[in-house]
Design a protein around this motif. Structure first.
Motif, PDB file in Angstrom:
ATOM      1  N   VAL A 108       0.840  -1.207   0.000  1.00 25.26           N
ATOM      2  CA  VAL A 108       0.000   0.000   0.000  1.00 25.26           C
ATOM      3  C   VAL A 108       0.871   1.251   0.000  1.00 25.26           C
ATOM      4  CG1 VAL A 108      -1.575   1.383   1.413  1.00 25.26           C
ATOM      5  CG2 VAL A 108      -2.041  -1.040   1.043  1.00 25.26           C
ATOM      6  N   SER A 109       1.890   1.262   0.866  1.00 27.74           N
ATOM      7  CA  SER A 109       2.743   2.453   0.963  1.00 27.74           C
ATOM      8  C   SER A 109       3.557   2.685  -0.306  1.00 27.74           C
ATOM      9  CB  SER A 109       3.680   2.314   2.170  1.00 27.74           C
ATOM     10  OG  SER A 109       4.612   1.262   1.961  1.00 27.74           O
ATOM     11  N   MET A 110       3.907   1.626  -1.027  1.00 26.22           N
ATOM     12  CA  MET A 110       4.734   1.777  -2.223  1.00 26.22           C
ATOM     13  C   MET A 110       3.929   2.114  -3.476  1.00 26.22           C
ATOM     14  SD  MET A 110       7.816  -1.044  -1.874  1.00 26.22           S
ATOM     15  CE  MET A 110       6.781  -2.480  -1.661  1.00 26.22           C
ATOM     16  N   THR A 111       2.631   1.939  -3.424  1.00 21.98           N
ATOM     17  CA  THR A 111       1.815   2.228  -4.612  1.00 21.98           C
ATOM     18  C   THR A 111       0.887   3.425  -4.423  1.00 21.98           C
ATOM     19  OG1 THR A 111       0.117   0.648  -3.887  1.00 21.98           O
ATOM     20  CG2 THR A 111       1.845  -0.181  -5.353  1.00 21.98           C
ATOM     21  N   SER A 112       0.903   4.031  -3.245  1.00 23.55           N
ATOM     22  CA  SER A 112      -0.025   5.127  -2.975  1.00 23.55           C
ATOM     23  C   SER A 112       0.422   6.445  -3.587  1.00 23.55           C
ATOM     24  CB  SER A 112      -0.209   5.301  -1.457  1.00 23.55           C
ATOM     25  OG  SER A 112      -0.824   4.156  -0.907  1.00 23.55           O
ATOM     26  N   ILE A 126      -8.233   1.402 -12.006  1.00 19.69           N
ATOM     27  CA  ILE A 126      -8.735   2.228 -10.918  1.00 19.69           C
ATOM     28  C   ILE A 126      -7.903   3.503 -10.830  1.00 19.69           C
ATOM     29  CG2 ILE A 126      -9.609   0.271  -9.579  1.00 19.69           C
ATOM     30  CD1 ILE A 126      -7.105   0.393  -7.862  1.00 19.69           C
ATOM     31  N   ASP A 127      -8.322   4.437  -9.985  1.00 23.61           N
ATOM     32  CA  ASP A 127      -7.563   5.651  -9.745  1.00 23.61           C
ATOM     33  C   ASP A 127      -6.539   5.377  -8.643  1.00 23.61           C
ATOM     34  OD1 ASP A 127      -7.519   8.744 -10.248  1.00 23.61           O
ATOM     35  OD2 ASP A 127      -7.469   8.509  -8.050  1.00 23.61           O
ATOM     36  N   GLN A 128      -5.423   6.105  -8.680  1.00 24.96           N
ATOM     37  CA  GLN A 128      -4.372   5.867  -7.686  1.00 24.96           C
ATOM     38  C   GLN A 128      -4.874   6.049  -6.258  1.00 24.96           C
ATOM     39  OE1 GLN A 128      -0.834   8.211  -8.213  1.00 24.96           O
ATOM     40  NE2 GLN A 128       0.358   7.018  -6.750  1.00 24.96           N
ATOM     41  N   SER A 129      -5.786   6.949  -6.038  1.00 26.22           N
ATOM     42  CA  SER A 129      -6.320   7.171  -4.688  1.00 26.22           C
ATOM     43  C   SER A 129      -7.080   5.950  -4.164  1.00 26.22           C
ATOM     44  CB  SER A 129      -7.242   8.398  -4.681  1.00 26.22           C
ATOM     45  OG  SER A 129      -8.368   8.189  -5.532  1.00 26.22           O
ATOM     46  N   GLU A 130      -7.465   5.064  -5.066  1.00 24.66           N
ATOM     47  CA  GLU A 130      -8.196   3.859  -4.658  1.00 24.66           C
ATOM     48  C   GLU A 130      -7.273   2.685  -4.342  1.00 24.66           C
ATOM     49  OE1 GLU A 130     -12.052   3.311  -7.061  1.00 24.66           O
ATOM     50  OE2 GLU A 130     -10.735   4.406  -8.440  1.00 24.66           O
ATOM     51  N   ASN A 131      -5.977   2.842  -4.586  1.00 30.45           N
ATOM     52  CA  ASN A 131      -5.058   1.734  -4.370  1.00 30.45           C
ATOM     53  C   ASN A 131      -5.115   1.136  -2.965  1.00 30.45           C
ATOM     54  OD1 ASN A 131      -4.197   1.865  -6.995  1.00 30.45           O
ATOM     55  ND2 ASN A 131      -2.166   2.716  -6.553  1.00 30.45           N
ATOM     56  N   PRO A 132      -5.060   1.964  -1.891  1.00 29.21           N
ATOM     57  CA  PRO A 132      -5.070   1.363  -0.552  1.00 29.21           C
ATOM     58  C   PRO A 132      -6.316   0.516  -0.277  1.00 29.21           C
ATOM     59  CG  PRO A 132      -4.311   3.631  -0.432  1.00 29.21           C
ATOM     60  CD  PRO A 132      -4.813   3.414  -1.835  1.00 29.21           C
ATOM     61  N   ALA A 133      -7.484   1.071  -0.584  1.00 27.39           N
ATOM     62  CA  ALA A 133      -8.718   0.325  -0.310  1.00 27.39           C
ATOM     63  C   ALA A 133      -8.807  -0.924  -1.180  1.00 27.39           C
ATOM     64  CB  ALA A 133      -9.934   1.225  -0.537  1.00 27.39           C
ATOM     65  N   TYR A 134      -8.358  -0.816  -2.418  1.00 28.51           N
ATOM     66  CA  TYR A 134      -8.424  -1.968  -3.310  1.00 28.51           C
ATOM     67  C   TYR A 134      -7.511  -3.085  -2.812  1.00 28.51           C
ATOM     68  CZ  TYR A 134      -7.952  -4.843  -7.494  1.00 28.51           C
ATOM     69  OH  TYR A 134      -7.918  -5.912  -8.369  1.00 28.51           O
ATOM     70  N   LEU A 135      -6.276  -2.738  -2.463  1.00 26.36           N
ATOM     71  CA  LEU A 135      -5.344  -3.752  -1.974  1.00 26.36           C
ATOM     72  C   LEU A 135      -5.863  -4.415  -0.700  1.00 26.36           C
ATOM     73  CD1 LEU A 135      -1.934  -1.958  -2.646  1.00 26.36           C
ATOM     74  CD2 LEU A 135      -2.630  -4.179  -3.556  1.00 26.36           C
ATOM     75  N   ARG A 136      -6.451  -3.645   0.191  1.00 25.78           N
ATOM     76  CA  ARG A 136      -6.949  -4.215   1.453  1.00 25.78           C
ATOM     77  C   ARG A 136      -8.196  -5.068   1.262  1.00 25.78           C
ATOM     78  NH1 ARG A 136      -5.697   1.563   3.841  1.00 25.78           N
ATOM     79  NH2 ARG A 136      -3.562   1.213   4.615  1.00 25.78           N
ATOM     80  N   SER A 137      -8.774  -5.010   0.060  1.00 24.70           N
ATOM     81  CA  SER A 137      -9.931  -5.869  -0.220  1.00 24.70           C
ATOM     82  C   SER A 137      -9.508  -7.236  -0.749  1.00 24.70           C
ATOM     83  CB  SER A 137     -10.854  -5.190  -1.246  1.00 24.70           C
ATOM     84  OG  SER A 137     -10.261  -5.214  -2.541  1.00 24.70           O
ATOM     85  N   LEU A 138      -8.198  -7.410  -0.990  1.00 26.82           N
ATOM     86  CA  LEU A 138      -7.700  -8.655  -1.559  1.00 26.82           C
ATOM     87  C   LEU A 138      -7.280  -9.628  -0.459  1.00 26.82           C
ATOM     88  CD1 LEU A 138      -5.547  -7.130  -4.463  1.00 26.82           C
ATOM     89  CD2 LEU A 138      -7.945  -7.880  -4.526  1.00 26.82           C
ATOM     90  N   GLY A 243     -10.910 -10.557   1.981  1.00 27.56           N
ATOM     91  CA  GLY A 243     -10.937  -9.105   2.104  1.00 27.56           C
ATOM     92  C   GLY A 243     -10.752  -8.569   3.505  1.00 27.56           C
ATOM     93  N   GLN A 244      -9.961  -9.255   4.342  1.00 28.84           N
ATOM     94  CA  GLN A 244      -9.734  -8.798   5.708  1.00 28.84           C
ATOM     95  C   GLN A 244      -8.316  -8.248   5.850  1.00 28.84           C
ATOM     96  OE1 GLN A 244     -12.302  -8.980   8.145  1.00 28.84           O
ATOM     97  NE2 GLN A 244     -13.395  -9.458   6.240  1.00 28.84           N
ATOM     98  N   ILE A 245      -8.188  -7.129   6.561  1.00 26.31           N
ATOM     99  CA  ILE A 245      -6.857  -6.576   6.807  1.00 26.31           C
ATOM    100  C   ILE A 245      -6.065  -7.530   7.702  1.00 26.31           C
ATOM    101  CG2 ILE A 245      -5.579  -4.659   7.835  1.00 26.31           C
ATOM    102  CD1 ILE A 245      -7.862  -2.821   7.044  1.00 26.31           C
ATOM    103  N   GLU A 246      -6.705  -8.044   8.733  1.00 30.84           N
ATOM    104  CA  GLU A 246      -6.108  -9.068   9.586  1.00 30.84           C
ATOM    105  C   GLU A 246      -6.606 -10.433   9.108  1.00 30.84           C
ATOM    106  OE1 GLU A 246      -3.871  -8.538  11.860  1.00 30.84           O
ATOM    107  OE2 GLU A 246      -3.942  -6.349  11.737  1.00 30.84           O
ATOM    108  N   ILE A 247      -5.700 -11.407   9.074  1.00 33.09           N
ATOM    109  CA  ILE A 247      -6.057 -12.742   8.609  1.00 33.09           C
ATOM    110  C   ILE A 247      -7.078 -13.377   9.557  1.00 33.09           C
ATOM    111  CG2 ILE A 247      -5.177 -15.070   8.187  1.00 33.09           C
ATOM    112  CD1 ILE A 247      -4.426 -13.105   6.043  1.00 33.09           C
ATOM    113  N   VAL A 248      -8.140 -13.902   8.975  1.00 34.76           N
ATOM    114  CA  VAL A 248      -9.173 -14.606   9.748  1.00 34.76           C
ATOM    115  C   VAL A 248      -9.330 -15.991   9.140  1.00 34.76           C
ATOM    116  CG1 VAL A 248     -11.567 -14.614  10.541  1.00 34.76           C
ATOM    117  CG2 VAL A 248     -10.345 -12.426  10.267  1.00 34.76           C
ATOM    118  N   ASP A 249      -8.844 -17.007   9.840  1.00 31.99           N
ATOM    119  CA  ASP A 249      -8.884 -18.394   9.363  1.00 31.99           C
ATOM    120  C   ASP A 249      -9.549 -19.287  10.402  1.00 31.99           C
ATOM    121  OD1 ASP A 249      -7.438 -17.625   7.120  1.00 31.99           O
ATOM    122  OD2 ASP A 249      -5.513 -18.218   7.964  1.00 31.99           O
ATOM    123  N   ARG A 250     -10.055 -20.406   9.944  1.00 33.70           N
ATOM    124  CA  ARG A 250     -10.564 -21.430  10.855  1.00 33.70           C
ATOM    125  C   ARG A 250     -10.447 -22.794  10.181  1.00 33.70           C
ATOM    126  NH1 ARG A 250     -15.477 -19.410   8.751  1.00 33.70           N
ATOM    127  NH2 ARG A 250     -16.798 -21.062   7.856  1.00 33.70           N
TER     128      ARG A 250
END
Length: 432
Positions: A108-112, A126-138, A243-250
């Motif tokens: 996120v920091s390197m592409t913002s 997408i627009d560059q301003s959308e990079n952080p939200a887009y990456l965090r959705s992956l 799409g979680q910022i923190e990993i959620v596994d079970r």
């Protein structure tokens, strides 16, 4: 039947930044960032997938040209005979439970900001301003099958697309429909491939590579909230929330029914270091060893580092004290031990420790005539004390200390003050 040509141009020289041409498909292992990558690697964990056991069977379906579409089934084939698999198919991806394999925030920091960030966003539509939200959705995952993609290089301030096969074991970020969108080992944006019937594969082919064993990942009909992954450590199954910022596994049970054609059975993968990291060191090495150990020299002397002496590098630190033992030719053992401690520290009787703040000490010498001697010294941060030396004469067996009494000279008598005596009387002083 289409002819498959694989060109091995893996010379041992510098990384080639030439982007593959329209009909070329670059073969890329997890360690190969490809030409002109967008960023340094943000992979946090690497794995090596087992080689495919055999080429999977290909069902007979209607072939359609162009890139894979959302209407493809989970077991369709492409013009080149490559299978297409829906992105949410069980076991298509793997991962380590509760551990991401990609540093999302670093990417996120390197592409913002910057031109490369704008080019990165352009490749994703997408627009560059959308990079952080887009990456965090992956969602981070490992490929479990050699996968065809459109990769991108960053050249001339723009994203330049080219065709590639990413080897199984490659770290990627996938969207909520299971499509690979980012490669973690180089930060490159990914898109579905454009397929050609006369593809020429370039690069070094890995063991088990077969074009017909690769897959094209197509989007699931709708976004999903979780995907079923193979645990690359145990070979078991677990669910990862997308799409979680923190990993959620079970943990999860194996899927019902057979896996999609082209997806291999679950199996562990071999862990490796993150791509692009080279050799890594997680802790400083110790230069200490048990006192008395060391390498023998031709003179019969052995030397070793006293136990407890540590250093932040492979070599000894400036504050490390060494111990040496010298054996003279007469056969008598001569030992010298020097130790340095910080203020308040006491060396043990078996070995002496050294802290990095203490100055080094030199080994004690033997006597000038080769006489065995035992000298013990202990250096602190402020003072040094040297004990008295003891010389041992092996020929006579007598011992003389440094503090021995002075010798009394023997006197022969010539007269006697008492009589009778065999000696003449001593003269009497005359009275004044």
């Amino acid at each position: 039947m289409a002819t498959v040509l694989i060109v091995n141009n893996s010379g041992g020289g510098k990384q080639d930044d030439a982007v593959p041409t329209a009909n070329e498909v670059a073969l890329q292992s997890p360690q190969d960032p490809g030409p002109a990558p967008f960023t340094p690697s943000v992979e946090t964990e690497g794995v090596q997938a087992p080689a495919p056991a055999s080429t999977p069977a290909q069902p007979a379906t209607t072939r359609t040209g162009g890139a894979a579409t959302t209407g493809s089934t989970a077991a369709a084939t492409t013009p080149a005979g490559i299978q297409s698999v829906e992105g949410t198919s069980s076991g298509l991806y793997g991962g380590t439970m509760s551990k991401p394999n990609c540093d999302m925030e670093k990417l996120v920091s390197m592409t913002s900001t910057g031109d490369s960030g704008r080019a990165w966003a352009s490749a994703q539509g997408i627009d560059q301003s959308e990079n952080p939200a887009y990456l965090r959705s992956l969602t981070p995952a490992f490929l479990r099958v050699d996968t065809r993609v459109t990769n991108h290089a960053y050249k001339g301030g723009a994203a330049v697309g080219y065709q590639a096969v990413l080897q199984a074991g490659t770290s990627v970020l996938v969207d909520a429909q299971g499509v690979p969108r980012v490669r973690c080992g180089c930060g490159n944006p990914l898109k579905p491939p454009t397929l050609v019937s006369d593809a020429k594969y370039t690069g070094k082919a890995w063991a088990g590579f077969q074009p017909s064993a690769t897959v094209v990942v197509v989007p699931a009909p709708k976004p999903v909230a979780e995907i079923l992954l193979v645990n690359v450590v145990t070979g078991g199954w677990f669910v990862r929330v997308t799409g979680q910022i923190e990993i959620v596994d079970r943990p999860a049970q194996p899927p019902r029914g057979p896996l999609a054609p082209g997806v291999p059975p679950p199996a562990p993968m071999t862990p490796t270091g993150p791509s692009g990291s080279g050799s890594t060191s997680t802790s400083p090495s110790s230069s200490g060893s048990t006192s008395g150990s060391g390498s023998a020299t031709g003179s019969g002397a052995t030397s070793g580092t006293p136990s407890g002496s540590t250093s932040g590098s492979t070599g000894p630190s400036s504050g490390s004290a060494t111990a040496s033992t010298a054996t003279p030719s007469s056969g008598s053992a001569t030992a010298s031990t020097a130790g340095a401690t910080s203020s308040g520290a006491t060396p043990s009787s078996a070995s002496t420790g050294a802290t990095t703040s203490a100055p080094p000490t030199s080994a004690a010498p033997t006597t000038a005539g080769g006489t065995p001697s035992t000298v013990t010294s202990a250096a602190t941060a402020t003072t040094a004390t040297t004990t008295a030396s003891t010389a041992v004469r092996s020929a006579t067996g007598t011992t003389t200390t440094a503090a021995s009494a002075q010798q009394t000279a023997a006197v022969t008598p010539t007269c006697s003050t008492t009589q009778p005596s065999t000696l003449p009387p001593c003269p009497t002083p005359e009275a004044g």
